[in-house]
Enzyme design. Structure first.
Site, PDB file in Angstrom:
ATOM      1  N   THR A  47      -8.824  10.895   4.940  1.00  0.00           N
ATOM      2  CA  THR A  47      -9.040   9.520   5.060  1.00  0.00           C
ATOM      3  C   THR A  47     -10.665   9.281   4.915  1.00  0.00           C
ATOM      4  O   THR A  47     -11.313   9.962   5.725  1.00  0.00           O
ATOM      5  CB  THR A  47      -8.576   8.858   6.410  1.00  0.00           C
ATOM      6  OG1 THR A  47      -7.247   9.133   6.451  1.00  0.00           O
ATOM      7  CG2 THR A  47      -8.793   7.525   6.357  1.00  0.00           C
ATOM      8  N   SER A  88      -1.740  10.419   6.407  1.00  0.00           N
ATOM      9  CA  SER A  88      -2.048  11.525   7.390  1.00  0.00           C
ATOM     10  C   SER A  88      -2.842  10.963   8.242  1.00  0.00           C
ATOM     11  O   SER A  88      -2.905  11.392   9.501  1.00  0.00           O
ATOM     12  CB  SER A  88      -2.776  12.393   6.529  1.00  0.00           C
ATOM     13  OG  SER A  88      -4.172  11.873   5.877  1.00  0.00           O
ATOM     14  N   ALA A 116     -10.745   7.012   9.663  1.00  0.00           N
ATOM     15  CA  ALA A 116     -11.686   8.058   8.842  1.00  0.00           C
ATOM     16  C   ALA A 116     -12.649   8.868   9.631  1.00  0.00           C
ATOM     17  O   ALA A 116     -13.022   9.757   9.189  1.00  0.00           O
ATOM     18  CB  ALA A 116     -12.530   6.967   8.005  1.00  0.00           C
ATOM     19  N   CYS A 155      -9.600  11.551  10.870  1.00  0.00           N
ATOM     20  CA  CYS A 155      -8.754  12.341   9.834  1.00  0.00           C
ATOM     21  C   CYS A 155      -9.472  12.729   8.474  1.00  0.00           C
ATOM     22  O   CYS A 155     -10.163  12.043   7.960  1.00  0.00           O
ATOM     23  CB  CYS A 155      -7.601  11.408   9.252  1.00  0.00           C
ATOM     24  SG  CYS A 155      -6.225  12.138   8.290  1.00  0.00           S
ATOM     25  N   GLY A 175       0.901  -1.110  -0.081  1.00  0.00           N
ATOM     26  CA  GLY A 175      -0.010   0.175  -0.238  1.00  0.00           C
ATOM     27  C   GLY A 175       0.855   1.188  -0.019  1.00  0.00           C
ATOM     28  O   GLY A 175       2.122   1.218   0.519  1.00  0.00           O
TER      29      GLY A 175
END
Length: 182
Positions: free
Chosen positions: A164, A127, A158, A161, A48
């Site tokens: 995300t 991030s 998620a 951030c 990733g």
């Protein structure tokens, strides 16, 4: 690196890498379903990326070439890639980080020459990486399997951030390399 969260968890003979699908340009979300996690080396390696998409694809291509040169030797291929990344004028300008894993080892790769193994089998970049890392470490002793830990941890990231999202892509490998259910 902004605009993504990638998490790797190795637990109970299985390694899982997951990432969100958000692509941001400054304060704008331009895509919500990007695929930042993929299989490499005929499915024997998963990886990733966080950072510039074009730069990451360049690095994935270079890693594929190193894996062909050093089959079955992920660590060696990664060390050779990071040597090139640091010394080549073109590659030196690439802005990305990668998490890669095979059935035996997982590594973080960066343009500053880092080839790092995770502590406790958990590592994250991007991030939202620190949020996902903290969540995964908190869940490590919960009895959840690796994939459930990755899904829950990325979900938590998620929620915190802004770079995300909850569109999560997961890839996994088992130590015995048998086919895993999707």
């Amino acid at each position: 690196m902004h605009a993504t969260t990638i998490l790797m968890v190795r637990k109970d003979g299985r390694v899982v890498i997951g990432g969100d699908g958000q692509v941001s340009l400054g304060p704008t979300i331009v895509k919500g379903n990007a695929r930042k996690v993929r299989r490499l080396s005929k499915g024997e390696v998963i990886g990733g990326f966080a950072g510039s998409t074009a730069d990451a694809f360049t690095l994935f291509e270079r890693l594929e070439a190193k894996l062909e040169q050093y089959p079955g030797q992920l660590t060696r291929a990664c060390v050779e890639l990071t040597k090139d990344w640091r010394t080549d004028r073109y590659l030196r300008r690439l802005e990305a980080m990668m998490l890669v894993a095979d059935k035996e080892v997982g590594l973080l790769l960066s343009g500053s020459g880092d080839v790092l193994e995770p502590e406790g089998g958990i590592m994250a970049i991007g991030s939202g990486g620190n949020y996902a890392l903290a969540a995964a470490r908190a869940l490590a002793d919960s009895g959840m399997d690796a994939e459930a830990m990755v899904r829950r941890s990325l979900g938590i990231a998620a929620e915190i951030c802004v770079y995300t999202n909850g569109n999560i892509v997961i890839e996994s490998l088992a130590s015995d390399q048998r086919k895993l259910p999707d």
